[in-house]
Scaffold this motif. Structure first.
Motif, PDB file in Angstrom:
ATOM      1  N   TRP A 134       0.772  -1.339  -0.012  1.00  0.00           N
ATOM      2  CA  TRP A 134       0.119  -0.050   0.150  1.00  0.00           C
ATOM      3  C   TRP A 134       0.914   1.166  -0.053  1.00  0.00           C
ATOM      4  CZ3 TRP A 134      -3.725  -1.512   4.232  1.00  0.00           C
ATOM      5  CH2 TRP A 134      -4.563  -2.544   4.072  1.00  0.00           C
ATOM      6  N   GLY A 157      -3.617   5.213   5.574  1.00  0.00           N
ATOM      7  CA  GLY A 157      -3.974   5.807   4.189  1.00  0.00           C
ATOM      8  C   GLY A 157      -5.235   5.271   3.930  1.00  0.00           C
ATOM      9  N   PHE A 158      -5.291   4.889   2.823  1.00  0.00           N
ATOM     10  CA  PHE A 158      -6.625   4.280   2.504  1.00  0.00           C
ATOM     11  C   PHE A 158      -7.462   3.425   3.096  1.00  0.00           C
ATOM     12  CE2 PHE A 158      -7.529   4.724  -2.429  1.00  0.00           C
ATOM     13  CZ  PHE A 158      -6.994   6.090  -2.812  1.00  0.00           C
ATOM     14  N   ALA A 159      -6.775   2.614   3.971  1.00  0.00           N
ATOM     15  CA  ALA A 159      -7.670   1.653   4.752  1.00  0.00           C
ATOM     16  C   ALA A 159      -8.477   2.322   5.757  1.00  0.00           C
ATOM     17  CB  ALA A 159      -6.506   0.708   5.534  1.00  0.00           C
ATOM     18  N   ASN A 207     -11.134   4.458   3.913  1.00  0.00           N
ATOM     19  CA  ASN A 207     -12.320   3.643   3.406  1.00  0.00           C
ATOM     20  C   ASN A 207     -13.126   3.085   4.629  1.00  0.00           C
ATOM     21  OD1 ASN A 207     -11.288   4.130   1.067  1.00  0.00           O
ATOM     22  ND2 ASN A 207     -10.206   2.221   0.886  1.00  0.00           N
ATOM     23  N   HIS A 260      -5.718  -4.038   7.794  1.00  0.00           N
ATOM     24  CA  HIS A 260      -4.710  -2.939   8.170  1.00  0.00           C
ATOM     25  C   HIS A 260      -3.776  -3.356   9.257  1.00  0.00           C
ATOM     26  CE1 HIS A 260      -3.360   1.407   9.145  1.00  0.00           C
ATOM     27  NE2 HIS A 260      -2.954   1.174   7.867  1.00  0.00           N
ATOM     28  N   TYR A 264       2.118  11.447   0.272  1.00  0.00           N
ATOM     29  CA  TYR A 264       1.150  10.362   0.485  1.00  0.00           C
ATOM     30  C   TYR A 264       0.641   9.980  -1.328  1.00  0.00           C
ATOM     31  CZ  TYR A 264      -2.448   6.828   1.057  1.00  0.00           C
ATOM     32  OH  TYR A 264      -3.009   5.859   1.005  1.00  0.00           O
ATOM     33  N   ALA A 306      -1.351   6.777  -3.131  1.00  0.00           N
ATOM     34  CA  ALA A 306      -2.032   5.520  -3.143  1.00  0.00           C
ATOM     35  C   ALA A 306      -1.481   4.458  -4.242  1.00  0.00           C
ATOM     36  CB  ALA A 306      -3.315   5.636  -3.305  1.00  0.00           C
ATOM     37  N   TRP A 320      -2.849  -1.177  -5.487  1.00  0.00           N
ATOM     38  CA  TRP A 320      -3.236  -2.139  -4.495  1.00  0.00           C
ATOM     39  C   TRP A 320      -4.229  -1.401  -3.746  1.00  0.00           C
ATOM     40  CZ3 TRP A 320      -3.143  -6.820  -6.398  1.00  0.00           C
ATOM     41  CH2 TRP A 320      -2.147  -6.945  -7.131  1.00  0.00           C
ATOM     42  N   ASP A 321      -3.974  -0.184  -3.353  1.00  0.00           N
ATOM     43  CA  ASP A 321      -4.917   0.662  -2.507  1.00  0.00           C
ATOM     44  C   ASP A 321      -6.542   0.781  -3.265  1.00  0.00           C
ATOM     45  OD1 ASP A 321      -3.834   1.736  -0.112  1.00  0.00           O
ATOM     46  OD2 ASP A 321      -2.305   2.744  -1.258  1.00  0.00           O
ATOM     47  N   TYR A 322      -6.121   1.196  -4.579  1.00  0.00           N
ATOM     48  CA  TYR A 322      -7.430   1.492  -5.515  1.00  0.00           C
ATOM     49  C   TYR A 322      -7.966   0.055  -5.603  1.00  0.00           C
ATOM     50  CZ  TYR A 322      -5.715   6.073  -6.386  1.00  0.00           C
ATOM     51  OH  TYR A 322      -5.517   7.279  -6.208  1.00  0.00           O
ATOM     52  N   THR A 348      -8.076  -2.510  -3.707  1.00  0.00           N
ATOM     53  CA  THR A 348      -8.799  -3.016  -2.454  1.00  0.00           C
ATOM     54  C   THR A 348     -10.242  -2.028  -2.263  1.00  0.00           C
ATOM     55  OG1 THR A 348      -6.791  -3.178  -1.680  1.00  0.00           O
ATOM     56  CG2 THR A 348      -8.690  -3.563  -0.148  1.00  0.00           C
TER      57      THR A 348
END
Lengths: 180, 462
Positions: free
Chosen positions: B67, B76-78, B81, B132, B405, B407, B410-412, B414
């Protein structure tokens, strides 16, 4: 439990909730007690007509909630003070304000589960078999658009011929005998 | 469809009877004909589920290094989201619980699928903190379980409060949803033609037969669950905001967070209800049951919660000036005009500027425009969490430790994967379970009125 046989009761079908409530009220007034109404949505007037006013789901829910708050708060205290004391930046082991949040969540969790499962238990559900499902017209309307009144044979006032005549007076769509 | 008596839009179009409600709504589930569009949607959403499986599998093999999270942006994204999904879920509980307590009977048409939306959103949300953690197979350490190492959780941490808040929320939402569905499952059981349908719905309807004694207890339990869900839903997003607010970080350490997180959650959740309701009512021809009145009312709720959120943003800016703290001041300047400043302005545009169009009644009653608005709001709400998480962490006290930062794919993957999972579950739900509560709609019909006792029966015998 011995196998029950014979007549469970007489089931009268009505088209409108108003007819049902009137018939149920008349049955209650003339002394019937062991009876029940079956409706596709909650009809509070029908419950009142057959003399069912209070339920104990709220009490079960209250007891569950109290159990939840006591369980969680004691667990937190026991863990933080005795079982696994951790010194986090010198804060007291017994940090009760921090313990409120999980205890609050568990109050709701226990109270909610008690209300839901307590309601099912008080209703005697799950009960997949019931004599009423034997009635030919019950399943085609009771959960959709018909209203039923069942006078049960266990009522001391119950008599097949008399009770049938009584129900016929209230313009039902039909009156059928339900077997166990 | 304006009611001539009250002058308001009708909740349900006229002409429905007990029977027509049953036939129309049970028919959607009981028909043996599955529409082609449903299969198409399921396959596309299934692709999303596959992508999620792939992304999570790769994550478990390689670790969270795939990530974009770094130091200083370790969340981050986790987490973005997670908060976004949980927020979406909140409208379902609001509709099913708070509006029930306020006796807003118009909610009856939309509450079931709003609740389903809650559950599926919580499923997607719950996934993120778990993956995460880096070692998800040790996820059970979060619970106070008596395992052999004698290690116990630390109850003074908001992250642990989160575990209890979210798990309680998921459990109570599922129970409330299921209890609400039992009478409708009985309707499906009685209407099912296939052997499998009769067995399946027969088992999950638990033998419900509509006894009025049962109904009285059922109504009490529903009200209690509603009364319990209301403080629960408010507490869940409050606890989530504590994850931020309890930390001593400029941009997070503020007391406005709990109320403004809750309002933001309801805001995005109502937007998601519109996103789901508009295609469903079109596809299944439910325009007479999910009416313009519903769209209009949801628009009003969004307008209100949007303004509360706007107040929250305003207060954040004001406090960073009024606090006279150099760090707070710099954080806000960096948030607005720093390298990620564009995200802040996307958020302001989507969450505050454009939704003001909903003041106009013509806009609120236009289904297509409201559908577009629901996407705008949910984009804005996603960026709100992005801004809170990323721009607060990006540049801390020492310029030598500033970072950035970005992304990764893999962030996208997920994130898109959870969108697919949500849609997939929703497709299954509308095909297999009653998505509109029939028993509650029957109460709204004029037939359901009990005539006064004195009224003579037609053709009364005596």
């Amino acid at each position: 439990m011995p196998v029950q046989e014979g007549t469970y009761g007489l089931l009268a079908e009505f088209d409108t909730p108003s007819d049902l409530v009137r018939a149920a009220q008349a049955a209650y007034d003339s002394g019937y007690r062991r009876m029940d109404c079956y409706t596709p949505y909650p009809v509070e007037e029908a419950a009142a007509a057959i003399g069912f006013h209070r339920d104990n789901v709220s009490l079960i829910c209250l007891i569950g909630g109290l159990l939840g708050v006591v369980a969680m708060f004691s667990l937190e205290t026991w863990i933080s003070v005795w079982a696994y004391p951790l010194n986090i930046a010198g804060r007291p082991y017994y940090s009760w304000p921090a313990f409120i949040v999980p205890a609050y969540e568990w109050t709701i969790l226990y109270a909610g589960l008690s209300a839901a499962f307590g309601m099912l238990a008080a209703n005697g559900l799950p009960q997949v078999y019931h004599p009423l499902f034997n009635a030919p017209n019950f399943r085609s309307g009771a959960t959709s658009d018909k209203f039923f009144l069942c006078l049960e044979s266990t009522d001391p006032k119950f008599d097949i011929a008399e009770s049938r005549a009584f129900l016929e007076k209230h313009q039902p769509v039909s009156v059928v005998e339900v077997e166990y | 469809m304006v009611d001539p008596v009250t002058g308001e839009l009708r909740v349900i179009a006229p002409g429905h009877t007990f029977k027509s409600i049953t036939e129309k709504l049970a028919g959607i589930v009981l028909t043996s004909h599955t529409p082609l569009g449903w299969w198409g949607g399921l396959v596309i959403a299934g692709g999303g589920v596959g992508l999620l499986g792939l992304a999570v599998t790769w994550l478990f093999l390689k670790g969270v290094g795939i990530w974009g999270i770094t130091i200083p942006v370790a969340w981050g994204f986790a987490i973005i989201n997670f908060v976004w999904w949980i927020g979406i879920g909140h409208a379902g509980t609001l509709i099913s619980a708070i509006l029930l307590l306020f006796k807003q009977s118009w909610r009856n048409s939309i509450n079931r699928f709003a609740e389903a939306m809650t559950i599926f959103a919580v499923v997607c949300a719950g996934l993120f903190p778990l993956i995460h953690t880096g070692r998800p197979w040790l996820g059970y350490w979060l619970f106070p379980l008596p395992f052999t190492m004698n290690v116990w959780p630390q109850f003074r941490s908001p992250l642990l409060w989160d575990v209890f808040a979210v798990s309680t929320y998921a459990t109570i939402s599922v129970v409330f949803w299921y209890i609400g569905m039992i009478p409708d499952l009985a309707t499906l059981r009685d209407g099912a033609k296939s052997k499998f349908g009769q067995f399946f719905y027969g088992m999950i309807a638990l033998g419900w037969r509509g006894s009025v004694r049962h109904w009285v207890r059922y109504e009490t339990a529903s009200l209690l669950l509603a009364g319990l869900s209301t403080p629960l839903v408010l507490s869940v997003h409050t606890v989530i905001s504590f994850d931020f607010a309890v930390a001593l970080l400029p941009g997070w350490h503020t007391t406005i967070f709990p109320p403004y997180f809750v309002a933001g959650a309801v805001y995005s959740g109502f937007a998601m209800v519109i996103t789901l309701a508009v295609p469903i009512r079109k596809f299944y021809h439910l325009e007479d049951i999910v009416t313009i009145r519903h769209i209009d009312n949801m628009g009003k709720v969004m307008l209100l919660t949007g303004l509360i959120v706007a107040y929250g943003y305003g207060m954040e800016v004001f406090m960073s000036w009024y606090s006279a703290s150099h760090w707070e001041y710099f954080m806000m300047w960096n948030r607005m005009f720093g390298p990620m400043g564009w995200a802040y302005w996307v958020l302001i545009t989507c969450n505050i500027a454009l939704p003001q169009l909903m003041w106009i009644r013509k806009f609120r009653t236009n289904v297509a425009l409201m559908f577009i608005m629901s996407f705008i709001v949910n984009t804005g709400m996603w960026f709100e969490r992005f801004v809170i998480v990323v721009t607060s962490l990006l540049r801390d006290y020492l310029p030598s430790s500033w970072g950035t930062y970005k992304a990764t794919r893999w962030d996208y993957a997920t994130f898109i994967g959870t969108l697919g999972l949500f849609t997939f579950l929703f497709f299954l739900f509308i095909r297999l379970l009653p998505m509109i509560p029939m028993s509650e709609l029957r109460i709204l019909l004029p037939e359901a009125k009990i005539h006064p006792k004195g009224e003579p029966l037609p053709e009364a015998g005596d």
